[in-house]
Enzyme design. Structure first.
Site: not given
Ligand code: ADP
Ligand code: MG
Length: 387
Positions: A108, A196
């Protein structure tokens, strides 16, 4: 402002960040052709303004172009409900067909504005993918957050520290340093509120690749980027928000049954608080701003009434710049035009307040005038109880 995954990937790619080969399609036939182009085996991804699609059936691996087409027929027009969409879900109008990548690890990585420090921060976790919310709540120590000093910007050593924290070594680690620095450049130059990549994957062949991408532009910076408004997909927005935008009104949807019309964001907040204090739940609020005209008030009122959750309307206006008789005329005009029989409470103060109240009381509408904010809130609760 949101954009789709495929658009975010185009932007990331322009910053040298590797993304899978893909094509966006608007029909099931296009999906089939794109799947052929990818070699048959590919991933079909519904494009909506929300994450959590994988678990909701919006991201699937298929093995033949016909299978891709069948899945597309099922997805197009369907409302996809994920934990990020609310109960109504979002309609699928575009599908991204992507090469199927052999994944070895899912990480992530994101850069977002931290309102508390007023700075960008870099967030990374070695355990990325569809379970990231679970990781954040059960093992927050696995999420690394780094504040970025706007004066020095993000430095290579900081990016390297993050890459190491992701458990990367050797050339993949160096690739990741470059990727993180590029991601920061993207966030800055494109005025992003959020960029993101979840998951950022290490492929079986040992390369880094952005497998999903989410970009949120800072609304206050849109004027610096002429191309942004054209990137919007209106099918993903609440129709009432679009109408409100046309009249330069700020409309926010909430969960209750009292529609609220106010002038000024501060008064809106106070109104919501007081309504809740009196046991009412706001369905929305619409801020008509400072110098609204009668037409603008009328449009605002009509937008509130189009929300089918609204069972009563509470108007709270301070007529400093706005005259109360003008507000009253706007309300009467709009309510009569749409034959509104719902209870309405108007609390207003300021210039021409006596004239405004008189107009309302003589209008024949199901309307009461509140003397104070508390009195007004109590009245709308009372009127709703009676209905
Ligand atoms: P969401 O976050 O909305 O669930 P993602 O794009 O992250 O959607 O997809 C969910 C999961 O599907 C990813 O975590 C990844 O494991 C897998 N996936 C997505 N795209 C691909 C692809 N092109 N090739 C292989 N797997 C993929
Ligand atoms: Mg994802």
């Amino acid at each position: 402002m949101n954009i789709h995954e495929y658009q975010a990937k185009e932007i990331l790619s322009s910053y040298g960040i590797p993304v899978p080969r893909g094509r966006v399609a608007l029909t099931a036939d296009q999906v089939e052709r794109a799947a052929k182009e990818m070699g048959g085996r590919c991933v079909v991804k519904a494009q909506i303004y929300a994450g959590g699609r994988g678990k909701a059936g919006g991201v699937k691996l298929v093995h033949h172009p016909e299978q891709a087409q069948d899945l597309a027929k099922e997805l197009f027009g369907r409302r996809l409900v994920t934990p990020q969409t609310g109960a109504e879900g979002l309609k699928v109008r575009r599908i991204l067909v992507e090469e199927a990548v052999e994944i070895s690890r899912e990480l992530y990585l994101s850069i977002t504005l931290d309102r508390a420090t007023s700075r960008y921060c870099l967030i990374a976790s070695a355990e990325g993918g569809v379970e990231i919310e679970e990781v954040a709540s059960t093992a927050p120590e696995k999420i690394h957050v780094l504040d970025i000093d706007p004066f020095t910007g993000l430095r290579s050593y900081q990016a390297r520290k993050t890459a190491l924290a992701l458990g990367l070594a050797g050339s993949v680690c160096e690739d990741c340093v470059e990727l993180i620095l590029n991601l920061y450049r993207c966030a800055l130059e494109k005025d992003c509120f959020l960029v993101e990549i979840n998951p950022l994957v290490v492929t079986k062949a040992g390369w880094l690749m952005a497998m999903d991408a989410k970009i949120n532009f800072d609304d206050n910076a849109i004027f610096r980027h002429r191309e942004y408004p054209d990137m919007l997909d209106y099918s993903q927005l609440d129709p009432l928000e679009i109408s409100a935008g046309k009249y330069d009104l700020a409309y926010i949807k909430l969960n209750g049954n009292v529609g609220c019309m106010v002038n000024g964001a501060g008064l809106a907040m106070a109104t919501l608080d007081v309504l809740q204090e009196f046991g009412a739940e706001p369905a929305n609020f619409l801020d008509v701003g400072g110098g609204a005209t009668r037409e603008k008030v009328a449009e605002a009122f009509k937008i509130i009434l189009q929300d089918s959750d609204v069972k009563g309307v509470f108007v709270n206006i301070f007529g400093g710049i706005m005259r109360c008789d003008v507000i009253a005329q706007g309300i009467i005009e709009a309510a009569s035009e749409v034959h509104c029989t719902l209870p309405i409470v108007v609390r207003m103060d300021g210039s021409k307040v006596a004239e405004g109240k008189k107009l309302l009381q003589e209008s024949g509408l199901n309307v009461q005038v509140g003397e104070t904010l508390g009195d007004g809130a109590a009245r709308i609760v009372g009127m709703l109880d009676k209905n």
